[in-house]
Design a protein around this motif. Structure first.
Motif, PDB file in Angstrom:
ATOM      1  N   VAL A 155      -8.282 108.355  40.215  1.00  0.00           N
ATOM      2  CA  VAL A 155      -7.622 109.652  40.390  1.00  0.00           C
ATOM      3  C   VAL A 155      -6.368 109.507  41.247  1.00  0.00           C
ATOM      4  O   VAL A 155      -5.309 110.078  40.938  1.00  0.00           O
ATOM      5  N   ARG A 156      -6.467 108.732  42.320  1.00  0.00           N
ATOM      6  CA  ARG A 156      -5.286 108.524  43.172  1.00  0.00           C
ATOM      7  C   ARG A 156      -4.188 107.764  42.434  1.00  0.00           C
ATOM      8  O   ARG A 156      -2.988 108.068  42.591  1.00  0.00           O
ATOM      9  N   GLN A 158      -3.644 107.845  39.190  1.00  0.00           N
ATOM     10  CA  GLN A 158      -3.045 108.747  38.206  1.00  0.00           C
ATOM     11  C   GLN A 158      -2.063 109.708  38.877  1.00  0.00           C
ATOM     12  O   GLN A 158      -0.999 110.018  38.330  1.00  0.00           O
ATOM     13  N   LYS A 159      -2.418 110.195  40.069  1.00  0.00           N
ATOM     14  CA  LYS A 159      -1.498 111.070  40.791  1.00  0.00           C
ATOM     15  C   LYS A 159      -0.216 110.345  41.161  1.00  0.00           C
ATOM     16  O   LYS A 159       0.893 110.911  41.066  1.00  0.00           O
ATOM     17  N   TYR A 160      -0.330 109.091  41.570  1.00  0.00           N
ATOM     18  CA  TYR A 160       0.872 108.329  41.912  1.00  0.00           C
ATOM     19  C   TYR A 160       1.714 108.062  40.671  1.00  0.00           C
ATOM     20  O   TYR A 160       2.950 108.079  40.734  1.00  0.00           O
ATOM     21  N   GLU A 162       1.957 110.096  38.044  1.00  0.00           N
ATOM     22  CA  GLU A 162       2.671 111.339  37.751  1.00  0.00           C
ATOM     23  C   GLU A 162       3.838 111.546  38.712  1.00  0.00           C
ATOM     24  O   GLU A 162       4.893 112.058  38.317  1.00  0.00           O
ATOM     25  N   LYS A 163       3.661 111.135  39.966  1.00  0.00           N
ATOM     26  CA  LYS A 163       4.748 111.259  40.925  1.00  0.00           C
ATOM     27  C   LYS A 163       5.923 110.364  40.547  1.00  0.00           C
ATOM     28  O   LYS A 163       7.096 110.767  40.673  1.00  0.00           O
ATOM     29  N   PRO A 189       6.382 115.967  32.654  1.00  0.00           N
ATOM     30  CA  PRO A 189       6.027 116.379  34.025  1.00  0.00           C
ATOM     31  C   PRO A 189       7.199 116.940  34.817  1.00  0.00           C
ATOM     32  O   PRO A 189       6.999 117.807  35.668  1.00  0.00           O
ATOM     33  N   THR A 227      -2.429 129.277  41.190  1.00  0.00           N
ATOM     34  CA  THR A 227      -1.664 128.083  40.817  1.00  0.00           C
ATOM     35  C   THR A 227      -0.969 128.231  39.476  1.00  0.00           C
ATOM     36  O   THR A 227      -0.288 127.297  39.042  1.00  0.00           O
ATOM     37  N   ASP A 262       0.167 122.117  35.145  1.00  0.00           N
ATOM     38  CA  ASP A 262      -0.441 120.796  34.997  1.00  0.00           C
ATOM     39  C   ASP A 262      -0.734 120.552  33.523  1.00  0.00           C
ATOM     40  O   ASP A 262      -0.894 121.496  32.745  1.00  0.00           O
TER      41      ASP A 262
END
Length: 424
Positions: A155-156, A158-160, A162-163, A189, A227, A262
């Motif tokens: 999960v971390r 994937q977030k990075y 997307e960033k 994104p 959101t 999202d």
């Protein structure tokens, strides 16, 4: 007076008169005549005196209208919104249609070269991060200390990832131009990020101000952190949060525009609730559900939801009931809540039937939301007794249009005369 002043004054007056005389003589004298000047000139020159035909009006183009009057006319005739800012549309009226990427400015082109080099570096980092994610997915969970630890690590990552995708395009002037022109692809994104940032800059703050000011929190929900942006419209009437809406307009089901920021498609439930229904027996207020639907699909590119005709596998448990308020009662708040279903999945048919049988007669928001995840969007408007309310209630088969509510005056406390001796 000095002797020189007597000598120079005649010369000065004489020169001033000559200047005025030159100016007067330089003006062309016009002889007296009996006919119209323009007709004489026209007969001499041999041309007709018909007035010039004005040029035809410009067609209404959403890219070039730059005045409020033309913007309203464009929306009224074609139903289209103007594209981009008003300053941009005014500049496009006299531009040479040069592509944005080929603008002949040296500083602009040199800056684009630096941005392209930075983007290439970000793309290499994106490819490297994707290889790391694929390697982590192929590695057994025992090496990371269990499945839970491995899932959190993915999960971390994937977030990075997307960033990095956002950082690769955040400084691109072409991306910003397309977003300001309303041509952004919300599958990417960067456009979802820009839309979320613009919404949180002002519109979300106004929404939260209305929600807190009108005590939706905690009267309806103890906590709310939206959101997703929710827009509400009755036909062509766009309703802002907290607006008063005439009962004749709100008689028909509204249209919602639910914009999530999202990726992915998910199913939501739409609830419309009125928490200001007077209860004469308890001398208080209770809630009433005006609309309830489940399994409503939305995505970043599919945002329109018409409550009058839901498509697909959506299920309407309670159809739209027109908002109404009896004469003499305070205004009623109608709250529209968007709840994301658990894991964004559809509810099964047997579960939907159970919910329909349970909440068709009596609806409790807290009990119903146990089957859902969390509220991601909210909107509200207000209604009060007006001239057309009785007709709306009669057409909907709602009783109580002939009842007028009045406030009861509090009983006065018994008067007791105080002893006057204590004041002496």
């Amino acid at each position: 007076m000095a002797p020189s002043a007597h000598l120079t004054r005649p010369i000065h007056n004489c020169s001033r008169c000559w200047v005025r005389r030159d100016v007067f003589l330089s003006i062309r004298s016009r002889p007296f005549q009996t006919g119209a000047t323009w007709s004489i000139d026209a007969s001499v020159n041999g041309t007709s005196s018909t007035p010039e035909v004005p040029p035809p009006p410009r067609p209404l183009d959403p890219n070039t209208v730059s005045t409020p009057r033309l913007e309203r006319k464009l929306l009224r005739i074609t139903g289209q919104q103007p594209i981009g800012s008003r300053r941009r549309r005014a500049a496009l009226q006299n531009s040479k249609n040069i592509p944005f990427e080929q603008l002949p400015y040296q500083c602009f082109q040199e800056a684009r070269k630096l941005l392209l080099a930075d983007r290439e570096e970000k793309l290499k980092q994106i490819e490297e991060e994707r290889r790391r994610i694929a390697k982590t997915q192929a590695t057994p969970a025992e090496q990371y200390g269990g499945e839970f630890v491995k899932k959190g690590r993915l999960v971390r990552m994937q977030k990075y990832l997307e960033k990095l995708k956002i950082l690769a395009d955040i400084n691109d002037p072409v991306v910003k131009k397309r977003f300001e022109d309303g041509e952004g692809d919300f599958n990417r994104p960067i456009y979802r990020f820009l839309a979320d940032r613009e919404w949180r800059k002002q519109r979300r703050m106004i929404l939260m101000q209305r929600i807190n000011q009108m005590h939706v929190v905690p009267d309806v929900l103890p906590y709310l952190d939206p959101t997703a942006e929710v827009k509400l419209a009755f036909g062509r009437r766009n309703v802002q949060p907290g607006d008063f809406v005439d009962s004749q307009i709100s008689e028909t089901p509204p249209r919602l525009d639910i914009q999530v920021f999202d990726k992915g498609e998910r199913c939501v439930s739409v609830i419309a609730i009125d928490p200001d229904v007077p209860n004469l027996e308890t001398d208080g207020f209770e809630s009433r559900c005006h609309f309830l639907a489940v399994n409503v699909p939305i995505s970043p590119v599919s945002t329109s939801v018409s409550l009058s005709a839901l498509s697909g596998n959506s299920k309407i448990l309670l159809p739209w009931q027109p908002p109404h308020a009896q004469k003499g009662s305070p205004y009623h708040r109608l709250i529209l809540l968007i709840y994301e279903q658990k894991d964004g999945q559809r509810l099964e048919a047997d579960q939907v039937e159970k919910l329909s049988a349970k909440y068709k007669t009596s609806f409790k928001l807290r009990s119903f939301t146990q089957h859902l995840d969390q509220a991601i969007g909210v909107h509200m408007f207000r209604t009060i007794w007006d001239d057309s309310m009785a007709g709306v209630m009669q057409r909907a088969g709602i009783e109580g249009a002939n009842i007028e509510l009045k406030r009861t005056k509090p009983e006065k406390l018994p008067y007791k005369k105080k002893d006057g001796a204590r004041y002496r």
